[in-house]
Write a protein that holds these residues in place. Structure first.
Motif, PDB file in Angstrom:
ATOM      1  N   ILE A   1       6.536   7.950 -35.315  1.00  0.00           N
ATOM      2  CA  ILE A   1       7.671   7.329 -36.007  1.00  0.00           C
ATOM      3  C   ILE A   1       8.387   8.374 -36.856  1.00  0.00           C
ATOM      4  O   ILE A   1       9.612   8.489 -36.819  1.00  0.00           O
ATOM      5  N   ARG A   2       7.622   9.150 -37.594  1.00  0.00           N
ATOM      6  CA  ARG A   2       8.201  10.197 -38.450  1.00  0.00           C
ATOM      7  C   ARG A   2       9.004  11.194 -37.612  1.00  0.00           C
ATOM      8  O   ARG A   2      10.125  11.558 -37.965  1.00  0.00           O
ATOM      9  N   LEU A   3       8.436  11.650 -36.495  1.00  0.00           N
ATOM     10  CA  LEU A   3       9.101  12.643 -35.661  1.00  0.00           C
ATOM     11  C   LEU A   3      10.371  12.070 -35.026  1.00  0.00           C
ATOM     12  O   LEU A   3      11.410  12.735 -35.013  1.00  0.00           O
ATOM     13  N   ALA A   4      10.296  10.854 -34.513  1.00  0.00           N
ATOM     14  CA  ALA A   4      11.482  10.237 -33.911  1.00  0.00           C
ATOM     15  C   ALA A   4      12.622  10.143 -34.918  1.00  0.00           C
ATOM     16  O   ALA A   4      13.766  10.504 -34.615  1.00  0.00           O
ATOM     17  N   ILE A   5      12.315   9.695 -36.115  1.00  0.00           N
ATOM     18  CA  ILE A   5      13.347   9.559 -37.150  1.00  0.00           C
ATOM     19  C   ILE A   5      13.871  10.928 -37.569  1.00  0.00           C
ATOM     20  O   ILE A   5      15.076  11.115 -37.733  1.00  0.00           O
TER      21      ILE A   5
ATOM     22  N   GLY B   1      17.263   5.814 -49.062  1.00  0.00           N
ATOM     23  CA  GLY B   1      18.561   6.464 -48.876  1.00  0.00           C
ATOM     24  C   GLY B   1      19.132   6.246 -47.502  1.00  0.00           C
ATOM     25  O   GLY B   1      18.740   5.318 -46.778  1.00  0.00           O
ATOM     26  N   GLU B   2      20.057   7.122 -47.130  1.00  0.00           N
ATOM     27  CA  GLU B   2      20.855   6.940 -45.921  1.00  0.00           C
ATOM     28  C   GLU B   2      20.025   6.872 -44.641  1.00  0.00           C
ATOM     29  O   GLU B   2      20.235   5.987 -43.808  1.00  0.00           O
TER      30      GLU B   2
ATOM     31  N   LEU C   1      15.965  12.284 -34.533  1.00  0.00           N
ATOM     32  CA  LEU C   1      17.092  11.443 -34.105  1.00  0.00           C
ATOM     33  C   LEU C   1      17.449  10.404 -35.173  1.00  0.00           C
ATOM     34  O   LEU C   1      17.399   9.198 -34.928  1.00  0.00           O
ATOM     35  N   PRO C   2      17.811  10.839 -36.362  1.00  0.00           N
ATOM     36  CA  PRO C   2      18.037   9.879 -37.452  1.00  0.00           C
ATOM     37  C   PRO C   2      19.185   8.905 -37.204  1.00  0.00           C
ATOM     38  O   PRO C   2      19.200   7.824 -37.792  1.00  0.00           O
ATOM     39  N   THR C   3      20.103   9.251 -36.322  1.00  0.00           N
ATOM     40  CA  THR C   3      21.229   8.349 -36.052  1.00  0.00           C
ATOM     41  C   THR C   3      21.049   7.563 -34.755  1.00  0.00           C
ATOM     42  O   THR C   3      21.898   6.750 -34.400  1.00  0.00           O
TER      43      THR C   3
ATOM     44  N   ARG D   1      16.832   6.104 -44.088  1.00  0.00           N
ATOM     45  CA  ARG D   1      16.072   4.851 -44.030  1.00  0.00           C
ATOM     46  C   ARG D   1      16.993   3.668 -43.746  1.00  0.00           C
ATOM     47  O   ARG D   1      16.695   2.828 -42.895  1.00  0.00           O
ATOM     48  N   ASP D   2      18.124   3.623 -44.445  1.00  0.00           N
ATOM     49  CA  ASP D   2      19.069   2.522 -44.246  1.00  0.00           C
ATOM     50  C   ASP D   2      19.606   2.496 -42.817  1.00  0.00           C
ATOM     51  O   ASP D   2      19.780   1.428 -42.229  1.00  0.00           O
ATOM     52  N   ARG D   3      19.839   3.674 -42.262  1.00  0.00           N
ATOM     53  CA  ARG D   3      20.322   3.746 -40.881  1.00  0.00           C
ATOM     54  C   ARG D   3      19.274   3.198 -39.919  1.00  0.00           C
ATOM     55  O   ARG D   3      19.581   2.396 -39.046  1.00  0.00           O
ATOM     56  N   VAL D   4      18.039   3.654 -40.062  1.00  0.00           N
ATOM     57  CA  VAL D   4      16.980   3.227 -39.152  1.00  0.00           C
ATOM     58  C   VAL D   4      16.718   1.729 -39.281  1.00  0.00           C
ATOM     59  O   VAL D   4      16.507   1.045 -38.282  1.00  0.00           O
TER      60      VAL D   4
END
Length: 119
Positions: A65-69, A101-102, A72-74, A104-107
């Protein structure tokens, strides 16, 4: 388009899906469940395929999960696979590997809102 990513999906299936996404770059393709056991492969393929998105439900390794985010955060989406998965546990995992923040909110909803043109 959303496709099932966990078993019985194979590594070959994941590659085929990425090839399909590359062939149709205007069509967003979401692979659910972080492609199950093939999470490293799907992250690598998604990095190279701009219309390939990842959904995190049933990911059983927090590092995945950490690596994917991180990579690829967007293009990474929260998911819980309810009723089979637990939405609270899935959300907690995302919160555990991100700072407020941004990103986390995006995901947790912003990326999907953007993809669907709702925001």
């Amino acid at each position: 388009m959303v496709v099932h990513g966990a078993a019985p999906t194979t590594a070959a299936d994941v590659r085929t899906l990425a090839d399909l996404a590359a062939r149709y770059p205007k069509v967003p393709l979401v692979i659910s469940q972080l492609a199950g056991a093939h999470w490293m492969l799907v992250i690598e393929l998604a990095r190279a395929t701009l219309n390939l998105h990842l959904e995190l439900s049933t990911a059983n390794i927090v590092f995945a999960i950490r690596l994917a985010i991180h990579e690829l955060p967007t293009r990474t989406f929260f998911g819980s696979d309810a009723p089979y998965g637990d939405p609270v546990v899935a959300r907690t995992a995302v919160e555990r590997v991100t700072s407020p923040g941004e990103v986390r909110d995006r995901v947790l909803g912003g990326n999907l809102t953007e993809l669907l043109g709702l925001g």
